[in-house]
Design an enzyme around this catalytic site. Structure first.
Site, PDB file in Angstrom:
ATOM      1  N   HIS A   1       0.790  -1.074   0.032  1.00  0.00           N
ATOM      2  CA  HIS A   1      -0.226  -0.100  -0.128  1.00  0.00           C
ATOM      3  C   HIS A   1       0.734   1.174   0.076  1.00  0.00           C
ATOM      4  O   HIS A   1       1.026   1.823   0.860  1.00  0.00           O
ATOM      5  CB  HIS A   1      -0.944   0.061   1.285  1.00  0.00           C
ATOM      6  CG  HIS A   1      -2.112   0.575   1.240  1.00  0.00           C
ATOM      7  ND1 HIS A   1      -2.246   1.560   0.158  1.00  0.00           N
ATOM      8  CD2 HIS A   1      -3.108   1.164   2.035  1.00  0.00           C
ATOM      9  CE1 HIS A   1      -3.403   2.424   0.451  1.00  0.00           C
ATOM     10  NE2 HIS A   1      -3.783   1.943   1.466  1.00  0.00           N
TER      11      HIS A   1
ATOM     12  N   ASP B   1      -2.715  -2.070  12.034  1.00  0.00           N
ATOM     13  CA  ASP B   1      -3.759  -2.110  10.974  1.00  0.00           C
ATOM     14  C   ASP B   1      -4.806  -3.485  11.145  1.00  0.00           C
ATOM     15  O   ASP B   1      -4.428  -4.114  12.120  1.00  0.00           O
ATOM     16  CB  ASP B   1      -3.023  -2.189   9.762  1.00  0.00           C
ATOM     17  CG  ASP B   1      -3.995  -2.437   8.652  1.00  0.00           C
ATOM     18  OD1 ASP B   1      -5.017  -2.005   8.667  1.00  0.00           O
ATOM     19  OD2 ASP B   1      -3.493  -2.820   7.365  1.00  0.00           O
TER      20      ASP B   1
ATOM     21  N   CYS C   1      -3.842   3.196   9.482  1.00  0.00           N
ATOM     22  CA  CYS C   1      -4.361   3.538   8.326  1.00  0.00           C
ATOM     23  C   CYS C   1      -5.542   3.872   7.884  1.00  0.00           C
ATOM     24  O   CYS C   1      -6.098   4.367   7.193  1.00  0.00           O
ATOM     25  CB  CYS C   1      -3.592   2.411   7.012  1.00  0.00           C
ATOM     26  SG  CYS C   1      -4.397   1.058   7.078  1.00  0.00           S
TER      27      CYS C   1
HETATM   28  N1   CP Z   1      -6.299   3.480   4.366  1.00  0.00           N
HETATM   29  C1   CP Z   1      -7.111   3.254   3.395  1.00  0.00           C
HETATM   30  O1   CP Z   1      -6.666   2.935   2.125  1.00  0.00           O
HETATM   31  O2   CP Z   1      -8.289   3.430   3.320  1.00  0.00           O
HETATM   32  P1   CP Z   1      -9.734   3.078   2.471  1.00  0.00           P
HETATM   33  O3   CP Z   1      -9.582   1.452   2.493  1.00  0.00           O
HETATM   34  O4   CP Z   1     -10.831   3.627   2.979  1.00  0.00           O
HETATM   35  O5   CP Z   1      -9.176   3.695   1.055  1.00  0.00           O
HETATM   36  N1  NVA Z   2      -4.650  -3.940   5.529  1.00  0.00           N
HETATM   37  C1  NVA Z   2      -5.853  -3.629   5.007  1.00  0.00           C
HETATM   38  C2  NVA Z   2      -5.548  -2.067   4.749  1.00  0.00           C
HETATM   39  C3  NVA Z   2      -6.638  -1.225   4.370  1.00  0.00           C
HETATM   40  C4  NVA Z   2      -6.629   0.119   3.874  1.00  0.00           C
HETATM   41  C5  NVA Z   2      -6.384  -4.043   3.677  1.00  0.00           C
HETATM   42  O1  NVA Z   2      -5.610  -4.592   2.730  1.00  0.00           O
HETATM   43  O2  NVA Z   2      -7.660  -4.510   4.063  1.00  0.00           O
END
Ligand code: CP
Ligand code: NVA
Length: 289
Positions: free
Chosen positions: A128, A207, A247
């Site tokens: 990410h 997270d 996040c």
């Molecule tokens: N942190 C983040 O990417 O959030 P969303 O899943 O809401 O885009």
């Molecule tokens: N690790 C999480 C981040 C969400 C923004 C996911 O991949 O769902």
């Protein structure tokens, strides 16, 4: 600077430092950039749900004087078997950049391989990058980038991008994750015991324990992860002025408790806002050079 941003590892230390510096200007002087993307279009392809990524890219494009199009693959010809390659080549005829949130990292790589316009990873199973670049900026704003940074919980995409960033910038970074849920990117300093890991920490980052697309055995997973909950007891081992980062979206009562995420140490909504500023710095670099 690279053409596409699929991984934090696509960037050099110098690139990241430049983005961090650019982001200060983008955030504090948005008026300077209000015409930068006049007549420019960003296509945003989402295989998974989103609040922050979708809205921050869309609002960010508005701030730059451009336009963003939300592209739902389930309502497109991708769902009827049109290839990623043909889709990428088609989008390049209309737009100036593509942002994609995908299940498999290979999908965003395939888009980039076939795209003459920049492709940005808006989250994959592997990384990410936009999140972590914005988070580095938030840590810098808080004066914590040079401090002890500890990620607690599941070794997921967010953790992977932090590992890559830490290697490039030579950060003091530790991961405390449940045995069996180590990050897929190797090379992290892992301390299994979360209380030991967060001792004197400047930053505690967590997270979701269960990422999107990973939803099996939810109850058993939540029970197993409980020792990694970021709660008042755990953060009492950190420095008094530590910052709490997430996040978002948060699962309150699971990876973090209300008293931590709502405390004065928490910077989670600053992180969310900084996504927009950092992504605009990224877009400006990738599209305008
Ligand atoms: N942190 C983040 O990417 O959030 P969303 O899943 O809401 O885009
Ligand atoms: N690790 C999480 C981040 C969400 C923004 C996911 O991949 O769902």
């Amino acid at each position: 600077m690279v053409k596409h941003l699929l991984s934090v590892g696509d960037l050099s230390g110098k690139d990241i430092e430049e983005l961090l510096a650019d982001c200060v200007d983008v955030k504090t002087h948005p008026e300077k950039y209000s015409d930068s993307f006049k007549n420019k279009t960003l296509v945003m392809l989402f295989q998974k749900p989103s609040t922050r990524t979708r809205i921050s890219f869309e609002a960010g494009m508005t701030r730059l004087g451009g336009h963003a199009i939300y592209f739902d693959p389930s309502g497109s010809q991708l769902s009827r078997g049109e290839s990623v390659e043909d889709t990428a080549k088609t989008l390049a005829g209309y737009a100036d950049a593509v942002m994609a949130r995908v299940f498999a990292h290979e999908t965003v790589s395939e888009l980039a391989k076939n795209s003459i316009i920049p492709v940005i990873n808006g989250l994959s199973d592997l990384e990410h990058p936009c999140q972590i670049l914005a988070d580095l900026f938030t840590m810098k704003e808080c004066g914590k980038l040079e401090g002890k940074i500890v990620y607690v919980g599941d070794g997921n995409n967010v953790c992977n991008s932090l590992i890559v960033a830490a290697k490039i910038l030579d950060l003091v970074f530790t991961v405390s994750c449940l045995d069996g849920f180590d990050p897929s990117i190797e090379g992290a300093n892992i301390i299994r015991d979360p209380a030991k890991a967060v001792e004197d920490a400047d930053v505690i980052y967590t997270d979701a324990w269960i990422s999107m697309g990973d939803e099996k055995e939810k109850e058993a997973m939540e029970k197993a992860f409980m020792p990694y909950q970021v709660n008042s007891e755990l953060v009492s081992h950190a420095k008094k002025d530590f910052v709490f980062m997430h996040c978002l979206p948060a699962h309150r009562g699971f990876e973090v408790t209300d008293e931590v995420i709502d405390s004065e140490n928490s910077v989670v909504f600053t992180q969310a806002e900084n996504r927009m500023h950092m992504q605009n710095a990224i877009l400006l670099k990738l599209v305008k050079g």
